[in-house]
Design a protein around this motif. Structure first.
Motif, mmCIF file in Angstrom:
data_model
loop_
_atom_site.group_PDB
_atom_site.id
_atom_site.type_symbol
_atom_site.label_atom_id
_atom_site.label_comp_id
_atom_site.label_asym_id
_atom_site.label_seq_id
_atom_site.Cartn_x
_atom_site.Cartn_y
_atom_site.Cartn_z
ATOM 1 N N ASN A 188 7.448 7.589 -10.023
ATOM 2 C CA ASN A 188 8.887 7.328 -9.979
ATOM 3 C C ASN A 188 9.131 6.200 -8.990
ATOM 4 N N ALA A 189 10.366 5.712 -8.958
ATOM 5 C CA ALA A 189 10.757 4.676 -8.006
ATOM 6 C C ALA A 189 12.154 4.991 -7.506
ATOM 7 N N GLU A 190 12.394 4.724 -6.223
ATOM 8 C CA GLU A 190 13.718 4.958 -5.650
ATOM 9 C C GLU A 190 13.984 3.941 -4.554
ATOM 10 N N MET A 191 15.269 3.688 -4.308
ATOM 11 C CA MET A 191 15.643 2.857 -3.175
ATOM 12 C C MET A 191 15.982 3.767 -2.013
ATOM 13 N N LEU A 192 15.368 3.512 -0.848
ATOM 14 C CA LEU A 192 15.590 4.326 0.330
ATOM 15 C C LEU A 192 16.843 3.865 1.073
ATOM 16 N N ALA A 193 17.287 4.678 2.013
ATOM 17 C CA ALA A 193 18.521 4.381 2.751
ATOM 18 C C ALA A 193 18.419 3.089 3.550
ATOM 19 N N ASN A 194 17.200 2.692 3.940
ATOM 20 C CA ASN A 194 17.022 1.448 4.706
ATOM 21 C C ASN A 194 16.874 0.223 3.801
ATOM 22 N N GLY A 195 17.036 0.405 2.489
ATOM 23 C CA GLY A 195 16.943 -0.706 1.544
ATOM 24 C C GLY A 195 15.561 -0.948 0.992
ATOM 25 N N HIS A 196 14.563 -0.260 1.529
ATOM 26 C CA HIS A 196 13.201 -0.411 1.013
ATOM 27 C C HIS A 196 13.060 0.269 -0.344
ATOM 28 N N VAL A 197 11.989 -0.091 -1.037
ATOM 29 C CA VAL A 197 11.647 0.530 -2.311
ATOM 30 C C VAL A 197 10.471 1.469 -2.089
ATOM 31 N N GLU A 198 10.607 2.687 -2.580
ATOM 32 C CA GLU A 198 9.466 3.606 -2.557
ATOM 33 C C GLU A 198 9.073 3.924 -3.990
ATOM 34 N N TYR A 199 7.780 3.916 -4.244
ATOM 35 C CA TYR A 199 7.300 4.263 -5.581
ATOM 36 C C TYR A 199 6.020 5.073 -5.481
ATOM 37 N N GLY A 233 -3.709 9.337 -5.939
ATOM 38 C CA GLY A 233 -2.266 9.290 -5.982
ATOM 39 C C GLY A 233 -1.813 8.506 -4.766
ATOM 40 N N ILE A 234 -0.975 7.488 -4.960
ATOM 41 C CA ILE A 234 -0.560 6.624 -3.857
ATOM 42 C C ILE A 234 0.956 6.486 -3.865
ATOM 43 N N VAL A 235 1.558 6.702 -2.707
ATOM 44 C CA VAL A 235 2.997 6.473 -2.522
ATOM 45 C C VAL A 235 3.150 5.311 -1.553
ATOM 46 N N ASN A 236 3.917 4.308 -1.953
ATOM 47 C CA ASN A 236 4.145 3.136 -1.098
ATOM 48 C C ASN A 236 5.628 2.967 -0.811
ATOM 49 N N GLU A 237 5.941 2.666 0.437
ATOM 50 C CA GLU A 237 7.262 2.174 0.813
ATOM 51 C C GLU A 237 7.109 0.694 1.122
ATOM 52 N N VAL A 238 7.855 -0.160 0.393
ATOM 53 C CA VAL A 238 7.694 -1.603 0.545
ATOM 54 C C VAL A 238 9.054 -2.242 0.751
ATOM 55 N N THR A 239 9.036 -3.434 1.322
ATOM 56 C CA THR A 239 10.274 -4.193 1.469
ATOM 57 C C THR A 239 10.716 -4.716 0.107
ATOM 58 N N GLN A 240 12.021 -4.820 -0.077
ATOM 59 C CA GLN A 240 12.562 -5.258 -1.372
ATOM 60 C C GLN A 240 12.771 -6.771 -1.332
ATOM 61 N N GLU A 241 11.682 -7.492 -1.528
ATOM 62 C CA GLU A 241 11.719 -8.955 -1.503
ATOM 63 C C GLU A 241 10.685 -9.496 -2.478
ATOM 64 N N LYS A 242 10.660 -10.827 -2.626
ATOM 65 C CA LYS A 242 9.796 -11.440 -3.634
ATOM 66 C C LYS A 242 8.333 -11.116 -3.398
ATOM 67 N N ASN A 243 7.906 -11.171 -2.144
ATOM 68 C CA ASN A 243 6.541 -10.791 -1.788
ATOM 69 C C ASN A 243 6.608 -9.528 -0.936
ATOM 70 N N PRO A 244 6.623 -8.359 -1.582
ATOM 71 C CA PRO A 244 6.862 -7.115 -0.861
ATOM 72 C C PRO A 244 5.788 -6.840 0.193
ATOM 73 N N GLN A 245 6.246 -6.375 1.353
ATOM 74 C CA GLN A 245 5.337 -5.964 2.416
ATOM 75 C C GLN A 245 5.276 -4.438 2.434
ATOM 76 N N THR A 246 4.077 -3.892 2.454
ATOM 77 C CA THR A 246 3.934 -2.445 2.532
ATOM 78 C C THR A 246 4.273 -1.977 3.941
ATOM 79 N N VAL A 247 5.210 -1.051 4.031
ATOM 80 C CA VAL A 247 5.663 -0.512 5.312
ATOM 81 C C VAL A 247 4.933 0.790 5.623
#
Length: 693
Positions: free
Chosen positions: A633-644, A654-668
């Motif tokens: 699944n994918a969701e937008m977090l309260a801080n604006g990041h994308v989690e999938y 199984g991998i869960v990533n929180e990344v920045t929502q930009e052209k070149n996403p950074q894994t947080v």
């Protein structure tokens, strides 16, 4: 604050006062007592009755002599005074707590300064707070407050503790009341009790509150605590409040204490309790690794994960990768055949609703296992079943139901998802198997006659009774079957759109996300649009058909609004991806590994334009070694990041990533399960509604 009772929230009833205070109020409310107050008689009676029912004849205190001038002209130095009240009730208090309030406002309505000497007589629990209170002189035309504190050292409940505030006016006109009756009730807070539950990581904390009020449990590995539950109310005196304490690591000693609050602002703490949490059940000793990228801050909260292997169940994981809560339906005595758990969601009442049933494609694999569980289940944090509805119960209801598209349904399994609605209803996914041929309705004309599996959405009210249905056989064409027919639709998610009351539905085997005219249970079920290859939108910012979603899972809104022009993200598994004519990535049903990849797109949808447009505003294309063929699944977090959630990355992870929502996403932040799959994963604030950890 609201209290949950019998499936609904109710506002607490007004706090009931004890009999002593009620008697005093009743007396002061009478015309006779008002007259007595004006003659300064009632305060003396109140003093004489401290901690007991007033009785006997009160003694009238001596009134101060009228002030006079040296020349004998009293009227030139007298002033007029008014009091905002002649009776002040502090309400309930707890031993060891100090309650400070403004008891009365004094107004000098005359033309000369007022002199006074405030004192308190009676119960020693009351005192004057000098700061903020009237002094010895009050200028003409001015007002001041008398601020008192109530700090009881002994319990009086159910009797009251009484005193009199003597203002002792020096130059008020004759007959001016200068006494205020003060009352309150005190009680001791008994220590709470803690008991273990069937869940080794959940404790039940019980407080008996002497008065109506609330309790919140503070807990943590030290006496500084750091975590808290939600608050639970009682509106009765001497009533119990019980709260499940969950979110603790295994093999760790925790401290916990209840914080109690009364409606008038009184707060008190229970004594500290130390408990030791035991080991995790063997099956939950997963190989989990959490990583936070240096210099970044992930969205606070916990991760609610739904592993399908090596063990199917539900767990909460902190951001350090520690399992802090679990639910294991396989261990239940009624689940020896291992029904699958899916679609778990937190409810406003603190419980969790979930699907427990065989896989959705089970009807195509032969006779169903009649001893398996087929139900929608609500559980509490201890893992106890609160209520449930079985597929057989629902079919019995449908046999006589007259709701929209309910007639004639014979459901087989629940599967994939359950969606709570704001009105307390649940949207659940089920399915039915229909024999189709060129002569049936609907007809199947481009494949051999056969039994076809399609899905149904049911709207269940607060009593689990069906009130609306949407049957895909009534709204989609069985002759469109791009993937894994006769498992025709394989719907896997229902998302409610609060802006327009409609539904966004993920239909994996159609490679579509569709919007359904639900209109808060009054819609006709029509398909308003279809997002994906061959649908109703023009793709912008990407390549058609390759950059559409394929065999997708878990859509979610990525904007505050959910209709008109809004954003929608999802997990594009890519299993059935189409490529332009002439591409080396053909044929579609035998794609080489290099052509199989997963993406996380976010579409800005304009459903009102002509043509409708879907613009890619975010599109993370994962490398081939992270290809996840299903789940997620994918969701937008309260801080604006994308989690999938990459459910089955490289098959064995199984991998869960929180990344920045930009052209070149950074894994947080990242969570990795080695040797298993995570069907879904969500960041939730805590295990309690309205509480952020």
């Amino acid at each position: 604050m609201q209290k949950y009772q019998s499936g609904r929230y109710v506002s607490p009833r007004p706090v009931r006062r004890n009999s002593g205070s009620a008697l005093l109020r009743s007396a002061f409310a009478s015309k006779a007592c008002v007259a007595l107050l004006l003659a300064t008689v009632c305060p003396a009676a109140l003093l004489a009755a401290d901690n007991q029912t007033p009785s006997g004849s009160p003694t009238r205190p001596s009134a101060p002599p009228a002030a006079t001038t040296p020349g004998g002209n009293a009227s030139s130095t007298l002033t007029t005074v008014s009091l905002s009240t002649l009776f002040f009730d502090f309400g309930n208090n707890l031993i060891g707590s100090k309650l400070t309030q403004t008891a009365v406002a004094v107004s000098n309505t005359g033309k000369v300064a007022l002199t006074m000497n405030p004192t308190i007589t009676g119960n020693a629990s009351y005192s004057i707070v000098a700061k903020g209170s009237c002094g010895g002189t009050l200028a003409a035309g001015k007002s001041c407050d008398m601020v008192l504190s109530y700090a009881p050292s002994k319990a009086s409940y159910p009797k009251s503790q009484n005193a009199t505030l003597n203002l002792n006016f020096g130059n008020a006109a004759a007959g001016t009341p200068d006494y205020v009756a003060i009352t309150g009730v005190s009680a001791a807070l008994k220590p709470g009790t803690i008991s273990y539950t069937n869940n080794p990581q959940v404790m039940l904390y019980t407080m008996t509150l002497p008065f109506a009020g609330s309790a919140t449990i503070l807990f943590g590995p030290t006496k500084s605590y750091g975590l808290m539950t939600w608050s639970q109310w009682t509106d009765e005196d001497n009533d119990q409040v019980s709260i499940y304490v969950a979110g603790m690591r295994a093999n760790t000693t925790y401290h916990m204490a209840a914080s109690v609050q009364l409606p008038n602002g009184v707060e008190a703490m229970d004594v500290d309790h130390a408990v030791t949490i035991g080991p995790l059940p063997k099956q939950w000793q997963l190989k989990l690794t959490a990583t936070t990228t240096a210099g970044t801050t992930p969205q606070p909260g916990v991760e609610l994960i739904n592993p399908e292997s090596p063990f199917n169940g539900l767990a909460a994981v902190d951001l350090e990768g520690n399992v802090i809560w679990t639910y294991s339906p396989q261990l239940a005595a009624d689940n020896t055949n291992g029904s699958n758990l899916d679609g778990a969601k937190m409810l406003p009442n603190g419980d969790i609703v979930l699907v427990l049933s065989p896989l959705s494609n089970a009807p195509l694999s032969g006779p169903l296992n009649t001893s398996a569980i087929y139900e929608i289940r609500e559980i509490n944090l201890a893992g106890d079943t609160v209520r449930e509805v079985s597929i057989s119960d629902l079919n019995a209801e449908l046999a006589t139901a007259t709701c929209h598209e309910c007639s004639g349904l014979n459901l087989i399994t629940f599967h994939h998802d359950v969606t709570p609605l704001p009105n307390g209803h649940l949207l659940v996914l089920s399915n039915e198997l229909l024999p189709l041929s060129p002569t049936t309705k609907p007809s199947l004309t481009n494949a051999d006659p056969q039994s076809v599996l399609g899905d149904v959405i049911l709207d269940l009210d607060e009593n689990f009774e069906p009130v609306w249905a949407w049957n895909e056989f009534n709204h989609l064409d069985p002759n469109r079957h791009p993937y894994q027919f006769p498992d025709w639709t394989h719907t896997n998610a229902i998302v409610y759109s609060p802006d327009d009351g409609n539904l966004v539905v993920s239909i994996r085997h159609q490679n579509w996300v569709v919007k359904v005219n639900y209109y808060n249970g009054t819609g006709n079920g029509g398909v308003l649009w279809r997002l994906g290859e061959g649908g109703d939108f023009k793709l912008e910012g990407g390549t058609d058909p390759t950059d559409w979603q394929y065999a997708q899972h878990g859509p979610g809104f990525f904007s505050p609004n959910t209709s008109g022009v809004f954003s929608l993200g999802l997990m594009d598994n890519g299993t059935d991806r189409l490529y332009p004519t002439g591409s080396t990535c053909t044929p579609q049903d035998k794609l080489p590994g290099s052509c199989l990849y997963t993406t996380v797109p976010v579409f800005k949808l304009d459903e009102r334009s002509d043509p409708k447009t879907a613009t890619l505003t975010f599109h993370q294309v994962l490398p081939a070694d992270l290809y996840s063929s299903y789940g997620g699944n994918a969701e937008m977090l309260a801080n604006g990041h994308v989690e999938y959630d990459l459910c089955a990355a490289d098959v064995s992870y199984g991998i869960v990533n929180e990344v920045t929502q930009e052209k070149n996403p950074q894994t947080v932040w990242s969570l990795k399960l080695t040797g298993g799959n995570l069907y879904r994963a969500f960041r939730i604030p805590s295990l309690y509604p309205g509480v952020q950890w």
